[in-house]
Write a protein that holds these residues in place. Structure first.
Motif, PDB file in Angstrom:
ATOM      1  N   GLU A 102       0.743  -1.219   0.092  1.00  0.00           N
ATOM      2  CA  GLU A 102       0.096  -0.111  -0.009  1.00  0.00           C
ATOM      3  C   GLU A 102       1.045   1.383   0.110  1.00  0.00           C
ATOM      4  N   ALA A 103       0.558   1.917  -1.085  1.00  0.00           N
ATOM      5  CA  ALA A 103       1.511   3.151  -1.175  1.00  0.00           C
ATOM      6  C   ALA A 103       0.716   4.192  -1.893  1.00  0.00           C
ATOM      7  N   PRO A 104       1.038   5.492  -1.415  1.00  0.00           N
ATOM      8  CA  PRO A 104       0.335   6.656  -2.613  1.00  0.00           C
ATOM      9  C   PRO A 104       1.151   7.012  -3.834  1.00  0.00           C
ATOM     10  N   ASP A 105       2.391   6.451  -3.907  1.00  0.00           N
ATOM     11  CA  ASP A 105       3.234   7.091  -4.942  1.00  0.00           C
ATOM     12  C   ASP A 105       4.451   5.971  -5.102  1.00  0.00           C
ATOM     13  N   VAL A 106       5.190   6.025  -6.165  1.00  0.00           N
ATOM     14  CA  VAL A 106       6.097   5.101  -6.302  1.00  0.00           C
ATOM     15  C   VAL A 106       7.483   5.262  -5.256  1.00  0.00           C
ATOM     16  N   LYS A 107       7.667   6.517  -5.099  1.00  0.00           N
ATOM     17  CA  LYS A 107       8.722   6.557  -3.849  1.00  0.00           C
ATOM     18  C   LYS A 107       8.237   5.848  -2.567  1.00  0.00           C
ATOM     19  N   SER A 108       7.159   6.011  -1.954  1.00  0.00           N
ATOM     20  CA  SER A 108       6.643   5.326  -0.831  1.00  0.00           C
ATOM     21  C   SER A 108       6.698   3.773  -1.259  1.00  0.00           C
ATOM     22  N   LEU A 109       6.302   3.480  -2.129  1.00  0.00           N
ATOM     23  CA  LEU A 109       6.245   2.142  -2.588  1.00  0.00           C
ATOM     24  C   LEU A 109       7.646   1.201  -2.491  1.00  0.00           C
ATOM     25  N   LEU A 110       8.767   2.077  -3.079  1.00  0.00           N
ATOM     26  CA  LEU A 110       9.935   1.512  -3.012  1.00  0.00           C
ATOM     27  C   LEU A 110      10.573   1.545  -1.493  1.00  0.00           C
ATOM     28  N   ASP A 111      10.090   2.671  -0.725  1.00  0.00           N
ATOM     29  CA  ASP A 111      10.415   2.554   0.534  1.00  0.00           C
ATOM     30  C   ASP A 111       9.855   1.533   1.540  1.00  0.00           C
ATOM     31  N   ALA A 112       8.589   1.395   1.133  1.00  0.00           N
ATOM     32  CA  ALA A 112       8.045   0.445   1.822  1.00  0.00           C
ATOM     33  C   ALA A 112       8.515  -1.270   1.423  1.00  0.00           C
TER      34      ALA A 112
ATOM     35  N   GLU B  10      14.768  -6.212   3.320  1.00  0.00           N
ATOM     36  CA  GLU B  10      15.915  -5.367   3.524  1.00  0.00           C
ATOM     37  C   GLU B  10      16.876  -5.669   2.306  1.00  0.00           C
ATOM     38  N   GLY B  11      16.901  -6.893   1.971  1.00  0.00           N
ATOM     39  CA  GLY B  11      17.817  -7.358   0.815  1.00  0.00           C
ATOM     40  C   GLY B  11      17.698  -6.591  -0.403  1.00  0.00           C
ATOM     41  N   LEU B  12      16.287  -5.927  -0.577  1.00  0.00           N
ATOM     42  CA  LEU B  12      16.281  -5.121  -2.005  1.00  0.00           C
ATOM     43  C   LEU B  12      16.780  -3.690  -1.967  1.00  0.00           C
ATOM     44  N   ARG B  13      17.160  -3.456  -0.684  1.00  0.00           N
ATOM     45  CA  ARG B  13      17.972  -2.098  -0.372  1.00  0.00           C
ATOM     46  C   ARG B  13      19.391  -2.131  -1.194  1.00  0.00           C
ATOM     47  N   GLY B  14      19.541  -1.046  -2.233  1.00  0.00           N
ATOM     48  CA  GLY B  14      20.566  -1.202  -3.034  1.00  0.00           C
ATOM     49  C   GLY B  14      20.539  -1.687  -4.278  1.00  0.00           C
ATOM     50  N   LEU B  15      19.346  -2.649  -4.473  1.00  0.00           N
ATOM     51  CA  LEU B  15      19.354  -3.420  -6.019  1.00  0.00           C
ATOM     52  C   LEU B  15      18.508  -2.656  -6.733  1.00  0.00           C
ATOM     53  N   VAL B  16      17.593  -1.855  -6.177  1.00  0.00           N
ATOM     54  CA  VAL B  16      16.846  -0.935  -7.209  1.00  0.00           C
ATOM     55  C   VAL B  16      17.259   0.523  -7.139  1.00  0.00           C
ATOM     56  N   ARG B  17      17.566   0.979  -5.938  1.00  0.00           N
ATOM     57  CA  ARG B  17      17.833   2.530  -5.906  1.00  0.00           C
ATOM     58  C   ARG B  17      19.251   2.438  -5.366  1.00  0.00           C
ATOM     59  N   ASP B  18      19.832   3.800  -5.574  1.00  0.00           N
ATOM     60  CA  ASP B  18      21.288   4.084  -4.946  1.00  0.00           C
ATOM     61  C   ASP B  18      21.195   4.573  -3.638  1.00  0.00           C
ATOM     62  N   GLU B  19      22.320   4.808  -3.155  1.00  0.00           N
ATOM     63  CA  GLU B  19      22.262   5.610  -1.865  1.00  0.00           C
ATOM     64  C   GLU B  19      21.536   6.731  -1.666  1.00  0.00           C
ATOM     65  N   ALA B  20      21.479   7.566  -2.811  1.00  0.00           N
ATOM     66  CA  ALA B  20      20.833   8.808  -2.860  1.00  0.00           C
ATOM     67  C   ALA B  20      19.165   8.592  -2.931  1.00  0.00           C
ATOM     68  N   GLY B  21      18.830   7.564  -3.374  1.00  0.00           N
ATOM     69  CA  GLY B  21      17.500   7.098  -3.369  1.00  0.00           C
ATOM     70  C   GLY B  21      16.819   7.143  -4.685  1.00  0.00           C
ATOM     71  N   GLU B  22      18.027   7.338  -5.765  1.00  0.00           N
ATOM     72  CA  GLU B  22      17.426   7.388  -7.226  1.00  0.00           C
ATOM     73  C   GLU B  22      17.620   6.144  -7.772  1.00  0.00           C
ATOM     74  N   VAL B  23      16.514   5.615  -8.845  1.00  0.00           N
ATOM     75  CA  VAL B  23      16.625   4.346  -9.237  1.00  0.00           C
ATOM     76  C   VAL B  23      17.633   4.036 -10.117  1.00  0.00           C
ATOM     77  N   HIS B  24      18.406   3.120 -10.123  1.00  0.00           N
ATOM     78  CA  HIS B  24      19.644   2.729 -10.874  1.00  0.00           C
ATOM     79  C   HIS B  24      19.465   2.852 -12.334  1.00  0.00           C
ATOM     80  N   HIS B  25      20.430   3.296 -12.977  1.00  0.00           N
ATOM     81  CA  HIS B  25      20.264   3.659 -14.576  1.00  0.00           C
ATOM     82  C   HIS B  25      19.919   2.287 -15.385  1.00  0.00           C
ATOM     83  N   HIS B  26      20.291   0.941 -14.664  1.00  0.00           N
ATOM     84  CA  HIS B  26      20.153  -0.174 -15.136  1.00  0.00           C
ATOM     85  C   HIS B  26      18.774  -0.820 -14.778  1.00  0.00           C
ATOM     86  N   VAL B  27      18.108  -0.011 -14.081  1.00  0.00           N
ATOM     87  CA  VAL B  27      16.774  -0.726 -13.618  1.00  0.00           C
ATOM     88  C   VAL B  27      15.665  -0.095 -14.023  1.00  0.00           C
ATOM     89  N   ASN B  28      14.504  -0.289 -14.539  1.00  0.00           N
ATOM     90  CA  ASN B  28      13.361   0.338 -15.037  1.00  0.00           C
ATOM     91  C   ASN B  28      12.223   0.065 -14.283  1.00  0.00           C
TER      92      ASN B  28
END
Length: 98
Positions: A24-34, A40-58
């Motif tokens: 349950e999330a109102p937007d994509v950022k909240s969804l990725l945070d959730a 926990e293992g997803l941390r770093g796989l989808v986004r970088d330390e700054a919270g941006e989606v990696h360029h090799h992930v869509n």
């Protein structure tokens, strides 16, 4: 407001092999945070330390890449489907070699 998230095969080790999860999330950022909070293992796989989606992930919402929408601010509604798709490389070797 549940959203279905497709987890790609290379990332399923982080979700106990779940192919789809409900979030349950109102937007994509909240969804990725959730997602990162729940798995926990997803941390770093989808986004970088700054919270941006990696360029090799869509990330897609109902088949549309979030870059064509409002990026991580893209609003979500109940019943939406979000897909996380990493770029894959590899395959063919040098021609003539075995």
């Amino acid at each position: 407001m549940a959203v279905t998230v497709y987890i790609p095969t290379p990332f399923r080790r982080a979700t106990a092999n779940q192919e789809r999860v409900e979030i349950e999330a109102p937007d994509v950022k909240s969804l990725l945070d959730a997602l990162e909070g729940r798995f926990e293992g997803l941390r770093g796989l989808v986004r970088d330390e700054a919270g941006e989606v990696h360029h090799h992930v869509n990330v897609y919402v109902n088949g549309e890449e979030i870059g064509a929408l409002q990026s991580q601010a893209t609003a979500l509604r109940s019943g939406d489907e979000v897909s996380i798709i990493p770029a894959l490389a590899g395959g063919a070797g040098v021609a003539g070699r075995r």
